[in-house]
Design a protein around this motif. Structure first.
Motif, short mmCIF file in Angstrom:
data_model
loop_
_atom_site.label_atom_id
_atom_site.label_comp_id
_atom_site.label_asym_id
_atom_site.label_seq_id
_atom_site.Cartn_x
_atom_site.Cartn_y
_atom_site.Cartn_z
N SER A 150 0.83 -1.20 0.00
CA SER A 150 0.00 0.00 0.00
C SER A 150 0.86 1.25 0.00
CB SER A 150 -0.92 -0.01 1.22
OG SER A 150 -1.64 1.19 1.32
N ALA A 151 1.93 1.23 0.82
CA ALA A 151 2.80 2.40 0.94
C ALA A 151 3.61 2.65 -0.33
CB ALA A 151 3.74 2.21 2.12
N VAL A 152 4.17 1.58 -0.92
CA VAL A 152 5.01 1.79 -2.12
C VAL A 152 4.16 2.15 -3.33
CG1 VAL A 152 6.88 0.32 -1.29
CG2 VAL A 152 5.10 -0.67 -2.73
N ILE A 153 2.88 1.73 -3.33
CA ILE A 153 2.00 2.15 -4.42
C ILE A 153 1.71 3.65 -4.32
CG2 ILE A 153 -0.35 1.95 -5.36
CD1 ILE A 153 -0.26 -1.04 -4.63
N VAL A 154 1.43 4.11 -3.09
CA VAL A 154 1.13 5.53 -2.90
C VAL A 154 2.39 6.38 -3.11
CG1 VAL A 154 0.29 7.24 -1.23
CG2 VAL A 154 -0.77 4.99 -1.33
N LEU A 155 3.57 5.78 -2.96
CA LEU A 155 4.83 6.49 -3.19
C LEU A 155 4.87 7.12 -4.58
CD1 LEU A 155 7.88 7.11 -2.56
CD2 LEU A 155 8.38 4.83 -3.52
N ASN A 196 -10.62 -7.33 -5.10
CA ASN A 196 -11.26 -6.03 -4.89
C ASN A 196 -11.02 -5.53 -3.47
OD1 ASN A 196 -12.31 -5.93 -7.47
ND2 ASN A 196 -14.22 -6.94 -6.91
N GLY A 197 -10.53 -4.31 -3.37
CA GLY A 197 -10.20 -3.75 -2.07
C GLY A 197 -9.34 -2.52 -2.23
N HIS A 198 -8.78 -2.04 -1.11
CA HIS A 198 -8.03 -0.79 -1.15
C HIS A 198 -6.76 -0.89 -2.00
CE1 HIS A 198 -5.78 -2.91 1.98
NE2 HIS A 198 -4.82 -2.00 1.87
N ARG A 200 -6.33 -2.74 -4.73
CA ARG A 200 -6.76 -2.68 -6.13
C ARG A 200 -7.04 -1.23 -6.54
NH1 ARG A 200 -6.79 -4.77 -11.02
NH2 ARG A 200 -7.04 -6.84 -10.13
N ARG A 201 -7.73 -0.49 -5.67
CA ARG A 201 -8.08 0.91 -5.99
C ARG A 201 -6.83 1.78 -6.10
NH1 ARG A 201 -12.29 -0.51 -2.41
NH2 ARG A 201 -11.19 0.40 -0.62
N LYS A 202 -5.87 1.55 -5.20
CA LYS A 202 -4.63 2.33 -5.26
C LYS A 202 -3.80 1.97 -6.49
CE LYS A 202 -4.19 3.10 -0.27
NZ LYS A 202 -3.41 2.84 0.96
N TYR A 203 -3.74 0.70 -6.77
CA TYR A 203 -2.94 0.22 -7.90
C TYR A 203 -3.45 0.78 -9.23
CZ TYR A 203 -2.32 -3.09 -11.78
OH TYR A 203 -2.12 -3.65 -13.01
N ASP A 204 -4.77 0.94 -9.34
CA ASP A 204 -5.36 1.43 -10.59
C ASP A 204 -4.84 2.81 -10.98
OD1 ASP A 204 -6.83 -0.84 -11.04
OD2 ASP A 204 -8.65 -0.08 -10.09
N GLY A 205 -4.35 3.60 -10.02
CA GLY A 205 -3.88 4.95 -10.32
C GLY A 205 -2.43 5.03 -10.76
N VAL A 206 -1.67 3.92 -10.64
CA VAL A 206 -0.23 3.96 -10.93
C VAL A 206 0.03 4.27 -12.41
CG1 VAL A 206 1.93 2.64 -10.93
CG2 VAL A 206 0.31 2.38 -9.04
#
Length: 436
Positions: A150-155, A196-198, A200-206
């Motif tokens: 989660s953290a490295v995706i938001v990075l 499906n979950g948080h 997946r939602r974060k990853y979609d923005g990369v």
């Protein structure tokens, strides 16, 4: 029980006579809930301390990131010391709880996980600025795989902001480094099978972040004498060969294997727990039909399924929360109802299931009162006042004991259900007393 009116010189209302008989007073093993009350008090103290630490940690990580972007090195260093100190304190508190409960790991609530993500995110940004690489998973033993991912995706959003800042200074090489890390991370994330979950939602923005950084590079090449930075030919091959250096492919593979194994076991637990819940509910149904032998067979089958899942739950402790915990509650509720009908007593916690935890025992007790309410309706139709009073006493004993325990929101709803069930049985007892 009831109120009496005395026709004397003065009329005084009398106190209600005791409803709970000596039989009812010995129904519930108080020590089962005494330990629960102590545990809740311990948890409340930890949560109060955790809340303060969580707030300070969030403030420190946000300030440190702000200082990093603005080049305030002194304040940044000060805030990083605070981040390390507070993170260590939270880790120590959870380690104490883990040792006390003899657990492999302790489940953290989502709000704390979100704050801890910020710590990894900040440290990952610092690691990138120092080395141009993605920070290693091995640096965060206290954190879960999901928290790390989660953290490295938001990075990548930090890297997008960083690239925009570098563009104002025409620092193309730094932008390329940021792009390479985002591109390498996306390539690895594509191999994950996120449910499906948080995550997946974060990853979609990369992919959109990568597009944004590439747009910045293109705009720079169009508005200055800087050469086009689009990769082709030999340069693309060289950058692909450096992927192992920017992101540890081996570590990502291991992380993916662990998460796939976890998801596989999770599916097995969910599927098996459906059987546990089904058998437990059917056992209750059979008890209402007075088919005690059939209910025992169903309860034995449900218990066997629970025991089969225990090794998986021990290996993956976070899988206990959800389907497995609900299954134990359903099984324990049916067991309580069976024990009450056949022995006219409330079974102790250890008689229900050796591995039942406090929340599950509380939930089972509250749901059991609902079954007593349904059984009380049948007794009322048979005009069995004595048995109906036993139902009322049992409900009151459970309500009186649980009413004094401070619990979280989910279990507060269970307490409301006990009150509703008790009121219904009390009304049935009153109406039946009018007809007798």
């Amino acid at each position: 029980g009831g109120f009496c009116f005395c026709f004397c010189d003065k009329m005084y209302p009398q106190f209600p006579s005791p409803v709970i008989s000596p039989w009812g007073q010995n129904l519930l093993n108080s020590s089962d809930l005494d330990e629960y009350e102590k545990e809740i008090n311990r948890i409340e103290l930890v949560k109060a301390k955790e809340k303060k630490l969580k707030k300070r940690l969030l403030e420190s990580t946000n300030t440190a990131r702000h200082c990093l972007y603005n080049g305030d090195q002194d304040l940044f260093n000060q805030k990083m010391v605070e981040v390390e100190s507070i993170s260590d304190q939270i880790a120590e508190e959870y380690e104490k709880i883990r040792i006390t409960n003899n657990a492999k790991e302790i489940f953290r609530d989502e709000s704390l996980s979100a704050v801890m993500d910020n710590v990894i995110r900040l440290k990952a940004l610092i690691e990138f600025l120092k080395t141009g690489k993605l920070i290693s998973r091995t640096q965060f033993p206290f954190y879960s795989n999901e928290e790390y991912l989660s953290a490295v995706i938001v990075l990548v959003y930090d890297l997008s902001r960083y690239a925009t800042g570098c563009a104002t200074k025409r620092d193309v090489q730094s932008i390329i480094k940021a792009r390479n890390l985002v591109e390498g991370l996306l390539a690895q994330l594509l191999k994950f099978n996120f449910r499906n979950g948080h995550l997946r939602r974060k990853y979609d923005g990369v992919k959109y972040v990568l597009k944004r950084i590439e747009s910045v590079l293109h705009e720079l090449s169009s508005t200055s004498n800087i050469q086009n930075t689009k990769k082709d030919g030999e340069e693309e091959k060289n950058e692909k060969s450096e992927e192992n250096e920017i992101i540890s492919v081996k570590e990502m593979q291991q992380l993916r294997n662990e998460m796939e194994k976890y998801d596989e076991e999770r599916e097995k637990v969910i599927k098996k727990c459906r059987e546990i819940q089904k058998d437990s509910k059917n056992a209750v149904y059979e008890l209402h039909r007075h088919s005690v032998e059939s209910s025992v067979q169903l309860l034995n089958r449900a218990k066997k399924a629970i025991l089969e899942l225990l090794p998986t739950i021990i290996s993956f402790p976070s899988l206990r929360y959800g389907s497995f915990s609900d299954g134990i509650e359903e099984y324990s509720e049916a067991k309580l109802f069976h024990g009450w009908l056949t022995e006219k007593r409330i079974l102790s916690r250890m008689e229900l299931f050796e591995f039942i935890n406090n929340d599950e025992f509380y939930g089972a007790l509250s749901d059991f009162t609902g079954e007593l309410g349904r059984f009380a309706v049948e007794l009322a139709t048979q005009r069995d006042t004595a048995a109906l009073k036993q139902c009322l006493e049992t409900d009151l004993v459970i309500l009186n004991r649980l009413n004094g325990i401070s619990v979280h929101q989910k279990l507060e709803k269970k307490l409301d259900a006990i009150k509703t069930s008790t009121d219904k049985v009390e009304t049935l007892y009153y109406e039946l007393s009018l007809k007798s």
